[in-house]
Enzyme design. Structure first.
Site, mmCIF file in Angstrom:
data_model
loop_
_atom_site.group_PDB
_atom_site.id
_atom_site.type_symbol
_atom_site.label_atom_id
_atom_site.label_comp_id
_atom_site.label_asym_id
_atom_site.label_seq_id
_atom_site.Cartn_x
_atom_site.Cartn_y
_atom_site.Cartn_z
ATOM 1 C CG ASP A 8 65.868 63.478 -28.355
ATOM 2 O OD1 ASP A 8 65.281 62.862 -27.456
ATOM 3 O OD2 ASP A 8 66.864 64.211 -28.168
ATOM 4 C CG ASP A 10 64.678 65.840 -22.553
ATOM 5 O OD1 ASP A 10 64.252 66.873 -22.023
ATOM 6 O OD2 ASP A 10 64.099 64.732 -22.449
ATOM 7 C CG ASP A 182 70.857 65.015 -28.232
ATOM 8 O OD1 ASP A 182 71.680 65.057 -27.300
ATOM 9 O OD2 ASP A 182 69.725 64.516 -28.101
#
Length: 231
Positions: A8, A10, A182
């Site tokens: 991922d 961001d 996250d």
């Protein structure tokens, strides 16, 4: 055997919140100076424009991340010229990108993983142009073998289409791909559902995770995790 590691972007390869705060502060100042909008009024109008954008585009489209369309809708709602929209977008992203910093050890870790023979990818929601610029600012463009954005596949994580495209570009079975992210819902459950092996990057504690999902608190922990996974 792990053959590919997909990240991922961001809030995984860099901290999103400080960059967004800088961008939003800059465009709020622009709205005050050029449109006469007090900060609280601008925030309220911004929230409404976001609701309208999601109603128009749906929840599973990269367009919901477009600052340009959001500012366009905000101006249209006020009956003001949409000529301000491109400038507002420029103000936001200029301030945003100025605050983009890689997570500690990211470049060194990705270089080490490439040396181990892993293919490296990025699987991310949002429009491709901005994600390419983030990778450039982070100094990671040359380390990524491939990128999959929600704009490319017309679907947002946790939709399986984005993960399937990642696996296709990785060129190996889904079970041989790690997906590092996250967000417990979008990244971890999405990857699990698509057959990839998720790794949770814990930026904030307290997420409810499926049993057995590895947790890291630094990207630098990945090589050691990889050794354990392959043992």
């Amino acid at each position: 055997m792990i053959q590919a590691i997909i990240f991922d972007l961001d809030n995984t390869l860099y901290a999103y919140d400080p960059a967004h705060a800088a961008g939003f502060a800059a465009v709020t100042e622009y709205a005050a100076a050029q449109l006469g909008l007090a900060p609280e009024r601008f925030r309220s109008l911004h929230r409404e424009a976001d609701r309208v954008l999601r109603r128009h585009a749906g929840e599973d489209a990269a367009a919901i991340h477009s600052r340009l369309i959001r500012y366009q809708l905000l101006l249209e709602g006020l009956g003001l010229t949409i000529a301000h929209a491109p400038r507002m977008e420029e103000v936001y992203w200029t301030a945003f990108f100025a605050e983009v910093r890689p997570e500690p050890g990211v470049r060194e870790t990705l270089s080490a993983l490439r040396e181990r023979g892993c293919r490296l990818g990025v699987g991310t929601n949002m429009t491709a142009l901005q994600q390419f610029e983030k990778l450039r600012r982070l100094g990671l463009t040359e380390l990524a073998d491939f990128l999959v954005s929600s704009e490319e596949v017309s679907a947002e994580k946790p939709d399986g289409r984005l993960f399937a495209c990642c696996v296709e570009k990785a060129g190996c079975p889904a079970g041989d791909c790690l997906f590092v992210g996250d967000d417990a819902q979008k990244d971890i459950l999405g990857a699990l559902s698509a057959g990839l092996r998720p790794v949770y990057f814990e930026r904030k504690p307290g997420a409810a995770l499926p049993a057995g999902v590895p947790v890291i608190r630094s990207i630098s922990e990945l090589p050691e995790l990889l050794e354990r996974e392959e043992a």
